[in-house]
Design an enzyme around this catalytic site. Structure first.
Site, short mmCIF file in Angstrom:
data_model
loop_
_atom_site.label_atom_id
_atom_site.label_comp_id
_atom_site.label_asym_id
_atom_site.label_seq_id
_atom_site.Cartn_x
_atom_site.Cartn_y
_atom_site.Cartn_z
N HIS A 154 0.82 -1.26 0.15
CA HIS A 154 -0.04 0.02 -0.14
C HIS A 154 0.85 1.39 0.06
O HIS A 154 0.38 2.27 -0.23
CB HIS A 154 -0.78 0.05 1.07
CG HIS A 154 -0.39 0.40 2.50
ND1 HIS A 154 -0.26 -0.68 3.59
CD2 HIS A 154 0.02 1.59 3.24
CE1 HIS A 154 0.37 -0.04 4.53
NE2 HIS A 154 0.35 1.43 4.25
N ASP A 174 -0.37 -7.42 1.32
CA ASP A 174 0.15 -6.13 1.35
C ASP A 174 1.52 -6.51 1.63
O ASP A 174 2.23 -5.97 2.46
CB ASP A 174 -0.54 -5.46 2.43
CG ASP A 174 0.01 -4.06 2.73
OD1 ASP A 174 0.32 -3.52 1.51
OD2 ASP A 174 -0.33 -3.20 3.63
N GLY A 214 3.87 3.08 14.54
CA GLY A 214 4.87 2.33 13.54
C GLY A 214 4.58 2.54 12.07
O GLY A 214 3.63 2.70 11.77
N SER A 265 3.87 2.20 8.22
CA SER A 265 3.60 1.20 7.40
C SER A 265 4.89 0.84 6.57
O SER A 265 5.71 1.59 6.29
CB SER A 265 2.55 2.13 6.36
OG SER A 265 1.21 2.46 6.82
N GLY A 266 4.82 -0.56 6.22
CA GLY A 266 5.95 -1.09 5.39
C GLY A 266 7.15 -1.49 6.26
O GLY A 266 8.05 -2.13 5.76
#
Length: 848
Positions: free
Chosen positions: A651, A705, A797, A799-800
């Site tokens: 995403h 994802d 945290g 994303s990724g």
């Protein structure tokens, strides 16, 4: 003299200890007991022969015992110091080869021999003493004494040496002492650390350094930084400062083997290795951001280093300087006034000096009370971590002693008047970082306006009451609660978050949260597919579960049938061991489970004190990557898995109307970054060659994802840039296990970002419980995790970014931050992409 010929001689046991309760019964036939006539001549001869044989045998035994039996002796070394009150220090005493040094040393050793002669337990085994050094005050003598102790008598000698001060006093009260005898005070003595007298040492080095004002000296391990320190070596550095100064020792590098049983550095508040004066013992690799500055209590310090024959490392380097006694960092205490203020232990956040006493008097406005809160509190010593009585270092407030490691902000004290006395005491051994405290004036009648007051006087937001988290630190905010329908109502009255249900951890304390979980009966095991089978079927060679999980961890090497749960070696043979990869033990015949294991380890020794929502240490998570949009800044996180490849969330790389996130040219990659906008020497900036988003990514459900990024050129690993270990497809990340989430807190939409990399410990949540909490949105390719400790609201945290799972001494990439609250805010689990489900796809695209 032959030491083996001295010492305790054999003393036969006494036969006087009869059991007086034994009585002889009268004989029933007295005639049978009457004396017979004496033996004839032949009998007499036989008797004489037997007697002679017995005498010869006894004589032989005694000769063997005293002359031939091996007299096993143990070398015992004791170190100590004594202040000589009737002598004045001379500069010549610093030089061990000077006439003055030798003369005084001879006098000290002579009196030591006399002192030991006052103890029967010591005089028998005493070999000799050597004076190692002298220092000022009037004159302090530092010595080593050697004893040869019969095996089994070591404890008795230790006990005798523990009363060394009494022996000195006894010697000095002796009548007819020579008029020029030395007068001793402040006697300190202890057994020498056995590792410092190892028989394996081949090399010995001694160095001396005298610090001067406005000068900074340097000490370092031999060979540093060009080559590793030598094996089987003992080294010591004797450090001195001028009179009325103290030694300041500041390490900029500390890189030794991890296990202190092998290689270590010990620092003493002395000029000889007296264990009761040891300040710290260090090993492992410390981050340069870790405060490693030490102050002595007097004008001397000893640094020792010992190494064994294996695994040598770069070593250490430290700066040596002197600081005037009473200057900043060496002094403490005083009068504090005003409505609020702060104070710290001396030298904070570095280590406070040993043997110090500070006292602060705090006064606020009349009619108010003093509230004291410790923002940081680190006062612990080896072996004293769980002591309640604070016999070592402590802070005393209102007559109450405080010590140990305490969570941030949980130690609070309130006075009954507008005055408060605070005392800080450190003893002569082991130092710590100390404390950072702040005080404020409060209204006695309303100490926590519009807030909840904990039993320990801490103030917290009213909304945090009865939410399942121990915000007070003493659980007082979680007592006498009425739980809402979304919480677990424990039988003991506590309320706990629903996502802690059925995770194998007793959060309630009475197992309420672990009941009705569909578990198996006693005598049964639960299969991975939730089926129950008899525990007798475990490792019986048959697949009773239907998924093979009852045949895992059976100790068989290569005759295991391959299933979806078994680890497959490179030779296509399977093993039953769970999570065998990179655990330091070769389980596959071809060794493939231990290949490609240069991953998942921080090079630095990191502190275990800070838990949840706190700044990470520099280099603690070297696989963490910051993804920047060119000209904008940080928007997502990623993880290093090889010199060429990163893993992130799909995403993060989906185009929107304004930005083409799927194009490599949009991004700048920062590796080794710790603080945003602070590009130091450890940081490497890279561009991307390609981005591969998972073809089945669903932007509505966030299923699949995950995405891969290839760097335009390989990155060189360093202390701050290293890969995380990729788990095998069969790797088991069990429910309830602790894992780490890290990030700078930015969202893709450009929300608030933390400046310094944040970390929080979270716990893997039961999949079915999480699916219920998230109303059926959790697929088999998603993993849920929630916060184990409260108070981490500030940590969001990226994303990724990585969900890092400890496995032995390494970290494995359990998940990729996907959706929900990335750092698993209270009562809201974070959702992560399960990396094991995509292991084959990652291998296909990257070769890793």
């Amino acid at each position: 003299m032959d030491y083996m010929d001295s010492g305790l001689r054999y003393t036969p046991k006494s036969d006087k200890d009869w059991d007086t309760s034994v009585q002889f019964l009268p004989a029933s036939d007295n005639k049978k007991l009457e004396k017979k006539k004496g033996p004839g001549k032949i009998g007499a001869v036989i008797g004489v022969v037997i007697f002679a044989a017995v005498v010869a045998l006894m004589t032989g035994l005694l000769v063997w015992h005293f002359h031939f039996r091996k007299d096993v002796r143990v070398k015992k070394m004791y170190s100590g110091s004594m202040r000589i009150t009737n002598q004045v220090f001379e500069d010549a005493y610093e030089n061990t080869n000077s006439t003055e040094f030798k003369a005084l040393a001879k006098q000290v050793t002579s009196q030591l021999k006399t002192i030991y002669s006052k103890s029967p337990q010591l005089s028998k085994y005493y070999v000799g003493s050597t004076v190692q050094a002298f220092s000022e005050g009037s004159v302090v003598a530092y010595y080593l004494s050697e004893f040869r102790v019969p095996a089994g008598q070591e404890a008795a000698v230790d006990k005798a040496m523990s009363s060394m001060e009494k022996l000195v006093d006894k010697e000095q009260r002796t009548l007819f002492r020579p008029g020029n005898s030395l007068v001793f005070e402040d006697v300190v003595s202890s057994a020498l650390d056995a590792r410092l007298i190892s028989t394996s040492f081949r090399n010995f080095f001694n160095f001396a350094e005298h610090a001067r004002s406005n000068e900074v000296g340097q000490i370092q391990s031999p060979g540093f930084p060009d080559r590793p320190y030598p094996s089987n070596t003992f080294i010591q550095w004797r450090l001195r400062a001028d009179h009325n100064y103290v030694i300041k020792l500041d390490f900029d590098t500390m890189n030794l083997e991890e296990d202190c049983k092998n290689d270590f550095v010990k620092i003493y508040d002395s000029l000889v290795a007296i264990e009761s004066l040891v300040m710290v013992e260090m090993c492992g690799y410390f981050s340069p951001s870790e405060p490693l500055t030490f102050l002595s209590s007097g004008n001397v310090m000893l640094v020792t280093m010992a190494t064994n024959d294996k695994k040598n490392f770069p070593g250490f380097r430290a700066r040596v300087s002197q600081v005037r006694r009473g200057s900043k960092g060496t002094s403490c205490g005083g009068q504090l006034t005003g409505e609020r203020g702060s104070f710290t232990s001396p030298n904070f956040p570095n280590y406070y000096p040993p043997h110090i006493l500070c006292q602060w008097s705090i006064q606020v406005s009349a009619g108010k009370a003093v509230k004291l809160t410790f923002k940081k509190f680190f006062l612990s010593e080896p072996g004293q971590e769980n002591q309640k009585d604070c016999r070592k270092d402590y802070v005393e407030v209102n007559g109450k002693k405080l010590c140990g490691d305490q969570p941030e902000g949980t130690v609070t004290e309130t006075s009954n008047s507008n005055k408060m006395e605070v005392r800080f005491f450190s003893d002569s051994s082991y130092v710590d970082q100390g404390f950072d405290a702040e005080f404020e004036a409060i209204d006695v009648k309303d100490p926590c306006p519009k807030q909840f007051q904990c039993k320990n006087k801490r103030c917290i937001k009213s909304a945090l009451r009865c939410d399942g988290w121990n915000d007070c630190g003493d659980m007082s905010d979680e007592l006498n609660c009425k739980c809402n329908s979304k919480d677990i109502t424990c039988k003991n009255g506590l309320c706990k978050p629903m996502f802690w249900k059925c995770d194998g951890v007793d959060d309630c304390g009475d197992r309420t949260d672990e009941q009705n979980c569909g578990g198996c009966k006693s005598g049964q095991i639960t299969c991975k597919n939730s089926k129950c089978v008899s525990e007798k079927t475990h490792c019986d060679g048959r697949d009773d579960c239907g998924d093979g999980s009852d045949e895992l961890d059976c100790g068989r090497a290569s005759d295991t049938r391959c299933t979806d749960l078994t680890y497959k070696c490179k030779n296509n043979k399977c093993i039953s061991k769970v999570n065998p990869e990179c655990d330091g033990t070769q389980d596959c015949e071809d060794g493939s489970d231990e290949e490609n294991c240069d991953c998942g380890r921080s090079m630095f020794k990191t502190s275990s004190r800070i838990v949840g929502g706190q700044d990470a240490e520099e280099g603690e998570f070297p696989w963490q990557v910051s993804l920047h949009i060119k000209g904008y800044g940080h928007v997502c996180g990623a993880s290093i898995i090889s010199p060429h490849w990163l893993v992130t969330a799909a995403h993060c790389v989906q185009d929107d109307g304004r930005t083409r996130f799927s194009q490599p040219g949009t991004w700048e990659v920062y590796l080794g970054l710790h603080t945003q906008r602070k590009i130091g020497n450890a940081v490497v900036k890279k561009n991307l060659k390609q981005i591969i988003s998972h073809p089945n990514y669903n932007s509505f459900t966030y299923d699949n994802d995950i995405a891969l990024m290839e760097l335009d050129s390989p990155v060189t690993y360093s202390d701050y840039i290293r890969p995380i270990c990729l788990p095998a497809p069969q790797h088991d990340f069990a429910t309830g296990n602790n894992v780490w989430i890290t990030g700078w807190g930015a969202t893709r939409e450009g929300g608030f970002a933390a400046t310094v990399l944040q970390k929080a410990k979270v716990r893997i949540i039961n999949h079915s419980v999480c699916n219920d909490l998230m109303e059926g949105q959790i697929t088999s390719r998603m993993l849920c995790a929630g916060v184990l400790s409260g108070g981490v609201d500030a940590c969001q945290g990226d994303s990724g970014g990585p969900l890092s799972s400890p496995g032995g001494s390494r970290m494995f990439l359990a998940g990729v931050v996907s959706w929900g609250d990335g750092c698993a805010r209270r009562n809201k689990p974070g959702i992560y992409t399960t990396v094991t489900k995509f292991r084959g796809w990652i291998k296909e695209k990257t070769g890793v």
